[in-house]
Write an enzyme that holds these catalytic residues in place. Sequence first.
Site, PDB file in Angstrom:
ATOM      1  N   GLU A 190       0.838  -1.266  -0.175  1.00 38.64           N
ATOM      2  CA  GLU A 190      -0.050  -0.067   0.030  1.00 38.64           C
ATOM      3  C   GLU A 190       0.745   1.231  -0.052  1.00 38.64           C
ATOM      4  O   GLU A 190       1.867   1.376   0.838  1.00 38.64           O
ATOM      5  CB  GLU A 190      -0.859   0.040   1.144  1.00 38.64           C
ATOM      6  CG  GLU A 190      -1.857   1.152   1.143  1.00 38.64           C
ATOM      7  CD  GLU A 190      -2.955   0.795   2.148  1.00 38.64           C
ATOM      8  OE1 GLU A 190      -3.363  -0.189   2.374  1.00 38.64           O
ATOM      9  OE2 GLU A 190      -3.871   1.827   2.449  1.00 38.64           O
TER      10      GLU A 190
ATOM     11  N   GLU B 190     -10.576   4.491   9.222  1.00 39.34           N
ATOM     12  CA  GLU B 190     -10.767   3.913   7.840  1.00 39.34           C
ATOM     13  C   GLU B 190     -11.227   2.512   7.695  1.00 39.34           C
ATOM     14  O   GLU B 190     -10.613   1.630   6.743  1.00 39.34           O
ATOM     15  CB  GLU B 190      -9.452   4.089   6.850  1.00 39.34           C
ATOM     16  CG  GLU B 190      -8.840   5.686   7.072  1.00 39.34           C
ATOM     17  CD  GLU B 190      -7.524   5.921   6.345  1.00 39.34           C
ATOM     18  OE1 GLU B 190      -6.808   5.293   5.955  1.00 39.34           O
ATOM     19  OE2 GLU B 190      -7.544   7.054   5.771  1.00 39.34           O
TER      20      GLU B 190
ATOM     21  N   LYS C  17       0.615  11.110  13.378  1.00 41.58           N
ATOM     22  CA  LYS C  17       1.242  11.441  12.219  1.00 41.58           C
ATOM     23  C   LYS C  17       1.667  12.822  12.635  1.00 41.58           C
ATOM     24  O   LYS C  17       1.125  13.592  13.311  1.00 41.58           O
ATOM     25  CB  LYS C  17       0.148  11.448  11.121  1.00 41.58           C
ATOM     26  CG  LYS C  17      -0.067  10.009  10.650  1.00 41.58           C
ATOM     27  CD  LYS C  17      -0.803  10.252   9.214  1.00 41.58           C
ATOM     28  CE  LYS C  17      -1.438   8.576   8.772  1.00 41.58           C
ATOM     29  NZ  LYS C  17      -1.749   8.657   7.567  1.00 41.58           N
TER      30      LYS C  17
ATOM     31  N   ASP D  91      -2.705  14.415   6.647  1.00 39.66           N
ATOM     32  CA  ASP D  91      -2.125  13.053   6.350  1.00 39.66           C
ATOM     33  C   ASP D  91      -1.023  13.380   5.514  1.00 39.66           C
ATOM     34  O   ASP D  91      -1.142  13.284   4.004  1.00 39.66           O
ATOM     35  CB  ASP D  91      -3.373  12.240   5.563  1.00 39.66           C
ATOM     36  CG  ASP D  91      -2.883  10.883   5.338  1.00 39.66           C
ATOM     37  OD1 ASP D  91      -2.040  10.232   5.575  1.00 39.66           O
ATOM     38  OD2 ASP D  91      -3.798  10.248   4.490  1.00 39.66           O
TER      39      ASP D  91
ATOM     40  N   GLU E 207       4.874  10.033  13.676  1.00 42.28           N
ATOM     41  CA  GLU E 207       4.868   9.279  12.560  1.00 42.28           C
ATOM     42  C   GLU E 207       5.254  10.140  11.244  1.00 42.28           C
ATOM     43  O   GLU E 207       4.653  10.881  11.135  1.00 42.28           O
ATOM     44  CB  GLU E 207       3.628   8.272  12.230  1.00 42.28           C
ATOM     45  CG  GLU E 207       3.573   7.425  10.848  1.00 42.28           C
ATOM     46  CD  GLU E 207       2.266   6.732  11.167  1.00 42.28           C
ATOM     47  OE1 GLU E 207       2.183   5.763  11.899  1.00 42.28           O
ATOM     48  OE2 GLU E 207       1.756   6.786   9.926  1.00 42.28           O
TER      49      GLU E 207
ATOM     50  N   GLU F 274       3.698   9.352  -0.914  1.00 41.92           N
ATOM     51  CA  GLU F 274       2.209   9.003  -1.312  1.00 41.92           C
ATOM     52  C   GLU F 274       1.862  10.336  -2.057  1.00 41.92           C
ATOM     53  O   GLU F 274       1.277  10.386  -2.789  1.00 41.92           O
ATOM     54  CB  GLU F 274       1.587   8.537  -0.059  1.00 41.92           C
ATOM     55  CG  GLU F 274      -0.048   8.737  -0.454  1.00 41.92           C
ATOM     56  CD  GLU F 274      -0.875   8.029   0.804  1.00 41.92           C
ATOM     57  OE1 GLU F 274      -0.214   8.206   1.959  1.00 41.92           O
ATOM     58  OE2 GLU F 274      -2.152   8.235   0.452  1.00 41.92           O
TER      59      GLU F 274
HETATM   60  C1  GCV Z   1      -2.301   2.472   5.339  1.00 41.00           C
HETATM   61  C2  GCV Z   1      -3.844   7.314   4.321  1.00 41.00           C
HETATM   62  C3  GCV Z   1      -3.361   6.313   3.200  1.00 41.00           C
HETATM   63  C4  GCV Z   1      -3.608   4.981   3.442  1.00 41.00           C
HETATM   64  C5  GCV Z   1      -3.126   4.477   4.720  1.00 41.00           C
HETATM   65  C6  GCV Z   1      -3.765   5.541   5.719  1.00 41.00           C
HETATM   66  C7  GCV Z   1      -2.775   5.207   7.283  1.00 41.00           C
HETATM   67  O1  GCV Z   1      -5.185   7.388   4.256  1.00 41.00           O
HETATM   68  O2  GCV Z   1      -3.809   6.888   2.111  1.00 41.00           O
HETATM   69  O3  GCV Z   1      -2.978   4.254   2.230  1.00 41.00           O
HETATM   70  O4  GCV Z   1      -3.342   3.348   4.915  1.00 41.00           O
HETATM   71  O5  GCV Z   1      -3.419   6.760   5.345  1.00 41.00           O
HETATM   72  O6  GCV Z   1      -2.010   5.742   7.297  1.00 41.00           O
HETATM   73  O7  GCV Z   1      -3.654   4.276   7.953  1.00 41.00           O
END
Ligand code: GCV
Length: 608
Positions: free
Chosen positions: A110, A235, A309, A314, A336, A342
């Site tokens: 991912e 999520e 984070k 994000d 984090e 990304e």
């Molecule tokens: C692993 C964002 C990313 C997801 C990720 C999520 C997270 O939403 O797009 O891919 O999932 O962060 O950090 O849990």
Amino acid sequence: MGLWLSKMKEAVPEGIRTPGELARFELSHALPGVPVTVEEDASQGDGYRIEPLTDGGLRLTGGSTGVLYGAYRAILDRFCGEELAAPVESTPKYALRMIDCWDNPDGSIERGYAGRSLFFHDGKLTPDPVRIRELGRLLASAGLNVLCINNVNVHFPAQLLLEDDLPSLAALAEMFRPFGVRLMLSVDFSQPMRSGIPTADPLDPAVRNWWKKTATRVWAAIPDLAGFLVKADSEGRPGPFTYGRNHAEGANMLAEAVAPFGGVIVWRCFVYNCRQDWRDTATDRPKAAWEHYAFLDGEFAENVILQVKHGPFDFQVREPLSPLLLGMKKTNLAMELQLAQEYTGHQIDLYTMIPMWKELYEELPADNIMSLAAVSNLGDDANYTGHPLAAVNLYTFGLLAWDPDIDPAAAVGRWVRLTYGLAPAEEQTLTELLLSSRRIYEKYTAPLGLGWMITPHDHYGPNPSGYEYDLWGTYHKANRNAVGIDRTAKGTDFLGQYPEELRKKYEDPETCPDLYLLFYHRLPYTFRMRDGRTLIQRIYDDHFEGLAETRTMAENLLALPFPEPDADVIRERMDRQLYNAREWCDIINTFFFRLSGIPDEKGRKIYD
Ligand code: GCV
């Protein structure tokens, strides 16, 4: 061995069992002719001392992992041409320096941009020992010591790692042991239900018992497992909310199960409403983490670490520091970061992160956290990071986690010197290009802290309103007059989550630092910035400058004598970056011009 270990010619052989043995092996092969004595003193942990001797040799003392870090320090210093004149001593700032891989059992990653998983293939954990030894060496030489190998979104059959596939996990842990790298595992909060327990309620005795028995079995197989990493109620992942429990109750239940074995629970704080109605203006996503966790400060067990984070959204190009990292004084915290690019160019566009990390530390006292973690940018590409220059982020993350006071130019310069045998002027050019790359990327993408103008889901390339009517709480609300969300006390009051000093720094648009302006404020395009430009003019200027600077960067970069195969990859990725930068520049400028109707003062081409 490539990357920053390009001068290490001898592969680590099978059969080395401990970091001490490995330290001796590495020193004897990398520094032939330099007599080095290695003395282990377990009490020093990861710390080491290197003393130059009059006969040209070195005395290295350190803990059982410390001697390995000391060995790499001595070796890499020599490779950089730095002779030791006086003894050096070093201990890391953070005990846990973690890389989180988001690898799935089917071998996909991912948000992975460097190939497939190094660990998983076709549903099974089947790593190639040769590559694991290379990876172990890379991690250890950067001072990194914890590796979570599976995605925090724990999809089946990753659950089997705690069940039938535990022996494969134990075998991998053994491969990493000589490198001082301990494994961590992402776990599924609802996993007890696979064993027929009808609930995953953290207060249910059967659930608690299941985790205790599981932890006993897992640590019997892997006594040095670092712990479990958990994404809960985020999520779509399962978590304590389903049972009316809070996250302290969830995390502490797991913490109790792993405590007898010295394990930790790293509990992620990425909890927000990902089903938001875009018409709902009362909900402001950056506020979510604070609302879920701040009131629980002091409630978490000693072996729980909340992993936050770095920003409240994000991993956007520019976000303020998450207020949780300032507000939870009675809780163990990890920050984090995300090496995987990304939102920052998919390891196609150049994007060196350490300048951004250092900006975070301008507001984050280093002692507020007890660990640094980063989402991995690794994959099975021959160069491990897809773009060969993206490896700078892995290496410098390690340096930062060891010592957050590190100077960014020194860190990047060291990586450049270790990786490529360039002439001094070329080294300087590459170092400067890398250090400027984040700001350039920022200029041609979403302006002034706004974020989220990126292509939905894939997250590469521009799509200014792609997320505007979506469910993710990421809106810019641009109309013909104004853009942004007011996050001051007059608006959503996200700013109210910060200490007063920071509130003051950002609350007045007249004095708010430019680069955060549209994170905190909703402003008309005609707003006069401190340098006299209007907001809209600043948006146009930044985008045109970002594109022009990318073109100059490309010329300078491509003039450098990179060795093959890196030269080829760098050329090919730079072509894609140039295309991407032009798309961003033109689409964002056109978007704002069409909305506002305000022309560029400098008369540059914007599409009507
Ligand atoms: C692993 C964002 C990313 C997801 C990720 C999520 C997270 O939403 O797009 O891919 O999932 O962060 O950090 O849990």
